[in-house]
Design a protein around this motif. Sequence first.
Motif: not given
Length: 300
Positions: A133, A129-131, A144, A148-150
């Motif tokens: 790369d 569940d982690r962020l 996720r 989304p933030q990216d």
Amino acid sequence: MDRLESMQVFCAVVEAGGFSKAAQRLGISTSSVTNQVAALEKHFGVRLLQRTTRSMSLTAEGLHCHAQARQLLADMAVLEASLQQAGQRPSGSLRADMPSSISRNIVAPALPRFIAAYPEIDLRMTVSDRLVDMVEEGIDVMLRIGEPQDCFLVARSLFKMEYLCCASPEFLARHGQPQTPQELEQFACLNFLYPKSRQVRPWLFQDGQGTEPYAHTPASKLSFDHIESMIAAAQAGCGIVQALSVSVMQPLREGSLLPLLQPYRTAGPDVWALFHPRQLRAAKVQVFVDFLAQLFQEQG
């Protein structure tokens, strides 16, 4: 003015938190970013951003434009990929990363279908569940929960979840069931703790169509920072839980949990599939994302 390009620049400004940061990410000048956003505002005839020398915020129109622009850009990316991949044979190694509740309840049980349809794809599944790369860790597709933030990843919404209250048949037979959220105070309830902050996640409800969701979090003597453990405790008769529909889908189907407070259920965050723009032409990525979309559609 290329409206699609301007929308992409506008989204980058919003998600980077400023014009200069967006320019750095996009590899263009700050003045070009400013001009693109100004041209978009002129085209629509509304102000999208409130700007001062020290801060920037979205107007109501900007908030709406950002949400719609993200979806439009995602749809365009999917369309381009579907046309460009025609004739490609899906093959090769594909790594997918997703939360455990989604993997266990939805994706893993359906994988025999995918493997049979695409035997030349070597699928590697990881659960977290982690962020992360995606490029650094070699992830091709990431699922996720939540917006989304990216802005530099292609995002495709797969499933709209709800917050559901439920308890075991044995618990309900012994204690009855609440008729309103306020009556939860009379019952044993299980709370979920955010793993990092250890704060209790609020319970959310909605009174009828069109009303704003509100929080009513019952007191609890038992809390968990692991959703599957909390649900297992509810199945064992420890109390009432509120969880996202993806986490309790299987127990509800099996009858080990029963739904409560149905008139007060409210929408939760979406499940999103994320992948890097460079993967747009990769047939293996597209067929897997399409498989996921069909899978979630079947959940109804």
